[in-house]
Design an enzyme around this catalytic site. Structure first.
Site, PDB file in Angstrom:
ATOM      1  N   ASP A   1     -80.146   2.974  68.912  1.00  0.00           N
ATOM      2  CA  ASP A   1     -79.097   3.786  68.297  1.00  0.00           C
ATOM      3  C   ASP A   1     -79.629   4.319  66.852  1.00  0.00           C
ATOM      4  O   ASP A   1     -79.084   5.451  66.433  1.00  0.00           O
ATOM      5  CB  ASP A   1     -77.561   2.787  67.909  1.00  0.00           C
ATOM      6  CG  ASP A   1     -77.024   2.727  69.030  1.00  0.00           C
ATOM      7  OD1 ASP A   1     -76.885   3.477  70.142  1.00  0.00           O
ATOM      8  OD2 ASP A   1     -76.121   1.859  69.141  1.00  0.00           O
TER       9      ASP A   1
ATOM     10  N   LYS B   1     -73.189  -5.804  70.950  1.00  0.00           N
ATOM     11  CA  LYS B   1     -74.247  -5.380  70.206  1.00  0.00           C
ATOM     12  C   LYS B   1     -74.721  -6.578  69.188  1.00  0.00           C
ATOM     13  O   LYS B   1     -75.714  -6.781  68.981  1.00  0.00           O
ATOM     14  CB  LYS B   1     -74.084  -4.044  69.729  1.00  0.00           C
ATOM     15  CG  LYS B   1     -74.236  -3.047  70.872  1.00  0.00           C
ATOM     16  CD  LYS B   1     -74.179  -1.501  70.323  1.00  0.00           C
ATOM     17  CE  LYS B   1     -74.074  -0.488  71.064  1.00  0.00           C
ATOM     18  NZ  LYS B   1     -73.911   0.787  70.847  1.00  0.00           N
TER      19      LYS B   1
HETATM   20  P1  NDP Z   1     -67.299  -1.629  67.764  1.00  0.00           P
HETATM   21  O1  NDP Z   1     -66.232  -2.384  68.860  1.00  0.00           O
HETATM   22  O2  NDP Z   1     -68.413  -2.768  67.594  1.00  0.00           O
HETATM   23  O3  NDP Z   1     -66.616  -1.194  66.671  1.00  0.00           O
HETATM   24  C1  NDP Z   1     -65.368  -0.547  66.709  1.00  0.00           C
HETATM   25  C2  NDP Z   1     -64.942   0.016  65.437  1.00  0.00           C
HETATM   26  O4  NDP Z   1     -63.876   0.945  65.500  1.00  0.00           O
HETATM   27  C3  NDP Z   1     -64.452  -0.996  64.540  1.00  0.00           C
HETATM   28  O5  NDP Z   1     -64.988  -0.568  63.153  1.00  0.00           O
HETATM   29  C4  NDP Z   1     -63.012  -0.865  64.466  1.00  0.00           C
HETATM   30  O6  NDP Z   1     -62.339  -1.583  63.475  1.00  0.00           O
HETATM   31  C5  NDP Z   1     -62.682   0.349  64.701  1.00  0.00           C
HETATM   32  N1  NDP Z   1     -61.501   0.722  65.401  1.00  0.00           N
HETATM   33  C6  NDP Z   1     -61.304   0.676  66.762  1.00  0.00           C
HETATM   34  N2  NDP Z   1     -59.748   0.914  66.898  1.00  0.00           N
HETATM   35  C7  NDP Z   1     -59.360   1.166  65.728  1.00  0.00           C
HETATM   36  C8  NDP Z   1     -58.057   1.650  65.291  1.00  0.00           C
HETATM   37  N3  NDP Z   1     -57.145   1.578  66.299  1.00  0.00           N
HETATM   38  N4  NDP Z   1     -57.721   1.800  64.088  1.00  0.00           N
HETATM   39  C9  NDP Z   1     -58.758   1.766  63.060  1.00  0.00           C
HETATM   40  N5  NDP Z   1     -60.105   1.179  63.352  1.00  0.00           N
HETATM   41  C10 NDP Z   1     -60.301   0.937  64.907  1.00  0.00           C
HETATM   42  O7  NDP Z   1     -67.830  -0.404  68.843  1.00  0.00           O
HETATM   43  P2  NDP Z   1     -69.205   0.608  68.346  1.00  0.00           P
HETATM   44  O8  NDP Z   1     -69.388   0.496  66.880  1.00  0.00           O
HETATM   45  O9  NDP Z   1     -70.116  -0.006  69.124  1.00  0.00           O
HETATM   46  O10 NDP Z   1     -68.513   1.886  68.708  1.00  0.00           O
HETATM   47  C11 NDP Z   1     -67.698   2.736  67.807  1.00  0.00           C
HETATM   48  C12 NDP Z   1     -67.577   4.092  68.236  1.00  0.00           C
HETATM   49  O11 NDP Z   1     -68.734   4.740  68.347  1.00  0.00           O
HETATM   50  C13 NDP Z   1     -67.127   4.210  69.734  1.00  0.00           C
HETATM   51  O12 NDP Z   1     -66.215   5.286  69.989  1.00  0.00           O
HETATM   52  C14 NDP Z   1     -68.405   4.631  70.530  1.00  0.00           C
HETATM   53  O13 NDP Z   1     -68.348   5.096  71.644  1.00  0.00           O
HETATM   54  C15 NDP Z   1     -69.212   5.236  69.500  1.00  0.00           C
HETATM   55  N6  NDP Z   1     -70.671   5.205  69.707  1.00  0.00           N
HETATM   56  C16 NDP Z   1     -71.273   6.166  70.108  1.00  0.00           C
HETATM   57  C17 NDP Z   1     -72.936   6.294  70.300  1.00  0.00           C
HETATM   58  C18 NDP Z   1     -73.510   7.253  70.595  1.00  0.00           C
HETATM   59  O14 NDP Z   1     -74.710   7.240  71.043  1.00  0.00           O
HETATM   60  N7  NDP Z   1     -72.962   8.638  70.541  1.00  0.00           N
HETATM   61  C19 NDP Z   1     -73.460   5.021  69.941  1.00  0.00           C
HETATM   62  C20 NDP Z   1     -72.638   3.600  69.482  1.00  0.00           C
HETATM   63  C21 NDP Z   1     -71.410   3.952  69.439  1.00  0.00           C
HETATM   64  P3  NDP Z   1     -62.127  -2.878  63.395  1.00  0.00           P
HETATM   65  O15 NDP Z   1     -63.335  -3.795  62.897  1.00  0.00           O
HETATM   66  O16 NDP Z   1     -61.218  -3.159  62.169  1.00  0.00           O
HETATM   67  O17 NDP Z   1     -61.588  -3.337  64.523  1.00  0.00           O
END
Ligand code: NDP
Length: 297
Positions: free
Chosen positions: A102, A66
Site C-alpha cells: 500500500d 492488516k
Molecule cells: P480500517 O478498517 O483499518 O480503518 C477504517 C477507518 O475508517 C478508521 O479510521 C475508522 O475510524 C474510519 N471509519 C470507518 N467508519 C467510520 C465512520 N462512520 N465515521 C468515522 N470514521 C469511520 O480500514 P483501512 O484503513 O484498511 O481502509 C480505510 C479506507 O481506505 C477504506 O475505504 C478502504 O477501501 C480504503 N483503502 C484503499 C486502498 C486503495 O488501494 N485504494 C488501500 C487501503 C485502503 P475508527 O478507527 O474510529 O473506527
C-alpha cells in the site's frame, strides 16, 4: 500444479483484486488462481497456517486484518515493520514474509495528484486504520514536515502516532480529536487532505462539510469511486483524485512479489475500469452490500 493466491479479509465479496490479478496471471501464462477467502478475525490464524503449504504463492490481506496479521508471519519487510500493517504475504519455503505494498501504491497516487507542482510539506490525514498507516509512512518518507491525523476514535490515532514516534522524530506528527472546528482550522493551514477513512465507501457521505474545502487543496480519497468528498472538493475548485492508482499499484507490486515478473499494468487498469463500469465502487476491504446511490463516474 496450479498455484493459489488468496485474498484474506472480512468481508471480501466485492473485491476488485480478483479480476485484476487473475487477468494478470492469465496474460503472463502463470498457472495460478486468485481466490477470495472471507475469514472473520477468529479464523485468521488458521488461514495463515493454511497458506504455508506448497500450493500457495502467497496472499493479500485486507480489512480488518492488516494490523492483526503482523505477529502471524515469520519475517516482515521494512515497510511492513515501519507501518505495523501487512497487505501482501509471500512464502520462503514454509516461512511467510509480510510486505506492505500500500505504501508504494500511495506514493504513485500522491505523485500523480501533485503532478508538476511542488510537493507540499503539510498534510491532514483522516483515519487511523491500516490504509492510514501506509499513507502516514508514505508522507513521512516523502519529507512532509507536519501531519495532523484525525480519527473518530482518538485513541487509535494516538496509537498510530506513537507507533511512528521514531520515524517521525524529525517532524511534527500529531493526533487531534475529530471536531469540525479543529478540522477546519487545520485544513486552512494545509495543502494536502487525504481521506483514509471508509466514510463514503457505502453511503454518499463526506467526512467533512463542503464549506471547509478550499480551492488551494489537493484532495486524495483512498476510496475507488467518485465520492461526495471528491465532488465537494472539485466544486470548491480543489484538485482531487480517488484510490484507483493506489489500488492498481499496490496490486502490481504484490503481483511482482509473488511471481518475480513485472505486472501487466495496462491490463490490470483495464480490468479495474471494467469492474467500475459494472457498478463496483469500492476499494479493498469493502463491506458487503449493494453499491450505494453515489455513482462511480
Ligand atoms: P480500517 O478498517 O483499518 O480503518 C477504517 C477507518 O475508517 C478508521 O479510521 C475508522 O475510524 C474510519 N471509519 C470507518 N467508519 C467510520 C465512520 N462512520 N465515521 C468515522 N470514521 C469511520 O480500514 P483501512 O484503513 O484498511 O481502509 C480505510 C479506507 O481506505 C477504506 O475505504 C478502504 O477501501 C480504503 N483503502 C484503499 C486502498 C486503495 O488501494 N485504494 C488501500 C487501503 C485502503 P475508527 O478507527 O474510529 O473506527
Amino acid at each position: 500444479m496450479t498455484k493459489r493466491v488468496v485474498l484474506i479479509g472480512h468481508p471480501v465479496a466485492h473485491s476488485l483484486s480478483g479480476a485484476m490479478q487473475q487477468a494478470a496471471f492469465d496474460k503472463l501464462g502463470i498457472d495460478a488462481t486468485y481466490e477470495l477467502w472471507d475469514r472473520p478475525p477468529i479464523d485468521l490464524a488458521d488461514a495463515i497456517t493454511e497458506i504455508r503449504s506448497d500450493d500457495f504463492l502467497g496472499a493479500n490481506v485486507t480489512i480488518p486484518h492488516k494490523e492483526r496479521v503482523v505477529p502471524m508471519v515469520d519475517r516482515i519487510t521494512e515497510e511492513g515493520q515501519a507501518t505495523g500493517a501487512v497487505n501482501t504475504i509471500t512464502r520462503e519455503g514454509r516461512r511467510l514474509v509480510g510486505h506492505n505494498t500500500d505504501v508504494a501504491g500511495f506514493r504513485f497516487a500522491l505523485d500523480a495528484l501533485v503532478g508538476k507542482a511542488k510537493m507540499p510539506r503539510n498534510a491532514v490525514v483522516l483515519g487511523a486504520g491500516g490504509g492510514a498507516r501506509a499513507v502516514v509512512f508514505g508522507l513521512i518518507t516523502e519529507g512532509f514536515q507536519r501531519i495532523i491525523v484525525f480519527n473518530r476514535h482518538l485513541h487509535r490515532a494516538e496509537g498510530m502516532v506513537k507507533h511512528f514516534a521514531r520515524t517521525a522524530a524529525h517532524m511534527e506528527l500529531r493526533a487531534m480529536p475529530w471536531h469540525e472546528s479543529i478540522i477546519e482550522a487545520e485544513l486552512a493551514k494545509t495543502k494536502l487532505l487525504v481521506n483514509a477513512t471508509s466514510i463514503g465507501l457505502t453511503s454518499d457521505e463526506s467526512p467533512v462539510p463542503a464549506e471547509v474545502l478550499l480551492p488551494e487543496l489537493l484532495v486524495l480519497d483512498l476510496i475507488y469511486a467518485r465520492t461526495k468528498l471528491q465532488r465537494d472538493a472539485a466544486a470548491a475548485g480543489a484538485e482531487t483524485a480517488d484510490g484507483e492508482l493506489m489500488l492498481l499499484h499496490q496490486g502490481a507490486a504484490a503481483f511482482t512479489l509473488w511471481t518475480g515478473q513485472p505486472a501487466p499494468l495496462e491490463l490490470m487498469q483495464q480490468k479495474l475500469a471494467e469492474a467500475r463500469a459494472g457498478g463496483i465502487r469500492s476499494a479493498e476491504g469493502e463491506p458487503t452490500g449493494e453499491p450505494s446511490g453515489a455513482v462511480a463516474e
